[in-house]
Design an enzyme around this catalytic site. Structure first.
Site, PDB file in Angstrom:
ATOM      1  N   ASP A  87     -21.104  49.926  60.796  1.00  0.00           N
ATOM      2  CA  ASP A  87     -20.269  49.570  59.533  1.00  0.00           C
ATOM      3  C   ASP A  87     -20.877  48.359  58.973  1.00  0.00           C
ATOM      4  OD1 ASP A  87     -18.237  49.668  57.649  1.00  0.00           O
ATOM      5  OD2 ASP A  87     -16.653  49.278  58.819  1.00  0.00           O
ATOM      6  N   HIS A 119     -22.824  40.587  53.418  1.00  0.00           N
ATOM      7  CA  HIS A 119     -22.125  39.727  52.337  1.00  0.00           C
ATOM      8  C   HIS A 119     -22.925  38.282  52.193  1.00  0.00           C
ATOM      9  CE1 HIS A 119     -18.760  42.077  51.675  1.00  0.00           C
ATOM     10  NE2 HIS A 119     -18.379  42.323  52.666  1.00  0.00           N
TER      11      HIS A 119
END
Lengths: 426, 323
Positions: A305, A309
């Protein structure tokens, strides 16, 4: 193309029940032979003390391109995959614009070819523009090369759309990968709802939000004969529902991410947004259920996953900080440290969950196996290597990992994609 | 004026904290030190009305991202009573609206020579984030529903002033426990000082899981009322709730509002606290709020004393071994 001989490694290939110290020959981008003692290879790589595995397969990769290329590009994302030992990734259509047309699928394939790191398979949108309103042109997407469908980032919310998608996918027998979350139950949530969220006063995301959607998806898959792959399962309740469904013969598969079997909601006491992800870090009982599900086979895939960011986004208040962490470059080390070393899984089980099973679920021939004639995708793993996770050591453009500073055991030392050596550690 | 009280002459060596982020981490010794210091300041300043220049040269900044009147004013006044300089930043007047992150905003304010930053924010953990990102001291003035340590301290000081000792007292926190930072700070502080704590409110706003932390949970005020020495009436935090936790204010008031009728069934010397702002008619009726059992205005004065004590302990002149 050069021939490569990998010698004296412990070759583990669950697809053919193989686990012994031997040699393996790669020629013309394919596996050419096992137990070969050919001194005529162009290059010989000594794999003594190492594990030779089919190339690791990442089923759940958020590449951010097209769209937020500041946090990850194809080149950096696939380089990170190689650095983590992955030879193939399936990228999720949580992009801007989402992957819902032949043209965007082809764009992905083109970018992957340009980056020339690892194989990239495309998971395309279930719905047009990932809006959850009407089906995307699934047939066209299959023709373009889509291997599965998902609206990840969001669940396919409308039950009727989900039912239609299951039915329609029967034509190609493609699975739907769904993010299980009933959103009315998680409004404003930043962490698992439980004792820790109660103490911290942080809005919670109850396990029930996941469990209810897992139940719905299983019922719809069962009634249509469709294939559901539950993404990043994280709760004891969901694992129990999936286990029961499997016993009835429902076509359901699932996966778990390393953070859900290594960390619990206690981590949020630090208020560090690198512990904020969706699904959230759950209770210790859920962590244990994830490990038990891996052991008993309910959970057949381990995936990362990987959600890059920018640092400035993660340096915000917890409610504003985005969900998700990077995972490609820590996955293997976490699996070895938290599953193999404590004796939860043996090596053949690990390799099955990281290679054979993802390839089987996505129905990819020549992947996840070292059978003669398969693609020459190989990951050589040093099962004893001790290393410390550092931001500088990461190839991903984003460094939002809660594991920075952790010392892990096990890492890929040689990564071969289509017969070409892409990673070679001293 | 001349200072004669030793605890406010120099900061004792037993105080080692640079920040005050919550009461959960504090020891009973630390809590008592703050309370003793606050009591001394209150005494030496004629009830917090006079100046005592202990913090000349220190600059305190209020960094409030949520509305506040009393807490912000109380911190400013406490700093000025101690001779410190104060500066106020509210989110509406800062560059937050221009997209600057909270850490960048705080770093800019710190760079102006601030020694102590008092932070209020809607999100739990934001003062903790700033404490990690800044060199100056951070005082949590309320982080969402998490903690509001000086509120907990002033409530406890008010009880202690009236009863002398917390040990064995039964204190009920009534109302919206789920969204109340005052509740959390009170729970930790009261438990550490030996009080029995009852959390009372509707089942949607009081989790049974609190029982694992040695507090009693009750849904029925009328059942626990006769046993309580202190009632702290918490405001319903409508602004934090995403869904209505009870059907109507009228129904809530019928079950939990402290009114004259209920007061008759309470102990004769029961203390009524409310952290304010109070919603008259919701958690408490005006006759009770203004009545003889109410210590609501004492709480406000003690807020000043507690904040003076915390500012002094965090930024005052430390006791040295050679001193």
């Amino acid at each position: 193309m050069a021939t490569l001989l990998l010698t004296n490694g412990r070759v583990i290939d669950p697809s053919q029940n193989l686990d012994r110290v031997t040699n393996i020959l790669l020629r013309d981008g394919k596996v050419a032979g096992i137990d070969v003692h050919d001194a005529g290879a162009d290059e010989v790589i000594d794999c003594s003390g190492k594990i030779v595995s089919p190339g690791l397969f990442e089923m759940l990769l958020l590449l951010r391109e097209p769209g937020r290329v500041v946090v990850e590009r194809f080149a950096s994302g696939t380089a990170a995959a190689i650095n983590g030992g992955f030879t193939s990734v399936a990228c999720i259509p949580n992009t801007e614009p989402p992957i819902d047309t032949q043209a965007t699928v082809e764009f992905i394939q083109q970018q992957a070819a340009r980056a020339d790191n690892c194989h990239v398979f495309v998971v395309a949108c279930v719905s047009k523009n990932r809006e959850g309103k009407e089906l995307a042109e699934l047939g066209q997407l299959v023709n373009a090369g889509a291997v599965a469908f998902s609206d990840d980032g969001a669940p396919v919310y409308n039950a009727e759309l989900m039912r239609r998608a299951f039915e329609y996918c029967l034509m190609w027998d493609k699975p739907i990968l769904n993010h299980a979350e009933v959103r009315e139950l998680t409004v404003g949530g930043v962490m698992h709802e439980g004792q820790v969220s109660m103490l911290l006063g942080l809005p919670g995301m109850p396990a029930a939000a996941e469990d209810v959607m897992v139940g719905r998806d299983i019922v719809l898959a069962e009634s249509t004969g469709g294939r559901i792959h539950i993404m990043h399962v994280s709760t004891a309740g969901s694992i129990e529902i999936i286990k029961r469904a499997k016993k009835r013969g429902v076509r359901v598969t699932t996966e778990v991410c390393p953070h859900h079997f290594t960390l619990s909601d206690e981590c949020l006491r630090s208020f560090d947004s690198n512990f904020k992800m969706s699904p959230p870090l759950r209770s210790q009982a859920d962590v244990e259920a994830c490990i038990a599900g891996l052991k008993d086979g309910t959970i057949e895939v381990i995936c990362t996953d990987h959600a890059p960011h920018a640092a400035e986004k993660k340096m915000q208040e917890l409610d504003l900080a985005p969900f998700g962490i990077t995972g490609l470059e820590t996955c293997l080390g976490l699996v070895v440290t938290y599953l193999v070393e404590p004796g939860h899984l043996d090596w053949p089980q690990v390799i099955e969950k990281m290679t054979t099973n993802p390839a089987r679920i996505l129905a990819l021939r020549g992947k996840g196996t070292l059978a003669v004639g398969a693609d020459a995708d190989v990951t050589v793993i040093d099962p004893q290597a001790r290393w410390t996770v550092t931001a500088e050591g990461m190839r991903s453009k984003s460094k939002n990992s809660p594991y920075i500073g952790h010392t892990l055991t096990g890492r890929a030392t040689t990564v071969i994609v289509g017969g070409r050596v892409k990673l070679r550690l001293a | 004026m001349s200072v004669v009280t030793p605890e406010i002459e120099m900061v004792p060596a037993s105080w080692t904290r640079r920040h005050l982020l919550g009461l959960e981490d504090l020891t009973a010794g630390e809590l008592n030190l703050i309370l003793d210091t606050a009591t001394a300041f209150k005494r030496e300043t004629a009830g917090c009305t006079q100046k005592i220049a202990k913090l000349a040269g220190v600059t305190m900044a209020n960094l409030f991202f949520e509305n506040s009147t009393r807490t912000r004013t109380s911190f400013s006044l406490a700093a000025r009573r101690l001779g410190a300089d104060t500066v106020d930043f509210a989110s509406s007047s800062s560059s937050m609206s221009k997209g600057e992150t909270v850490v960048d905003t705080a770093r800019n304010i710190e760079a102006m020579g601030v020694n102590v930053m008092v932070v209020r924010h809607r999100t739990p953990g934001t003062p903790h984030l700033l404490a990690k990102s800044l060199d100056c001291s951070v005082i949590n003035a309320g982080d969402g529903p998490h903690e509001h340590p000086t509120q907990g301290l002033l409530d406890i000081m008010t009880i202690r002033e009236s009863r002398g000792d917390l040990r064995g007292l039964t204190v009920a926190l009534v109302g919206d426990i789920a969204f109340s930072r005052t509740a959390r700070s009170n729970i930790w502080g009261l438990k550490k000082l030996g009080a029995n704590v009852i959390l009372c409110g509707p089942s949607t706003l009081v989790s049974k899981q609190w029982e694992q932390f040695g507090v009693e949970v009750s849904y029925h005020l009328d059942e626990i009322l006769p046993r309580c020495d202190v009632l702290n009436l918490l405001r319903i935090q409508f602004e934090r709730q995403t869904t209505r936790p009870f059907p109507s204010v009228r129904e809530y008031a019928s079950l939990y509002a402290m009114n004259a009728e209920r007061l008759k069934r309470a102990k004769n010397d029961v203390l009524i606290l409310a952290p304010g702002p109070i919603n008259r008619g919701v958690e408490v009726t005006p006759d009770v709020a203004d009545g003889p059992h109410s210590v609501i205005l004492d709480q406000v004065t003690n807020g000043l004393a507690v904040r003076m004590a915390v500012l002094w302990l965090i930024s005052g002149k430390p006791m040295r071994d050679d001193g």
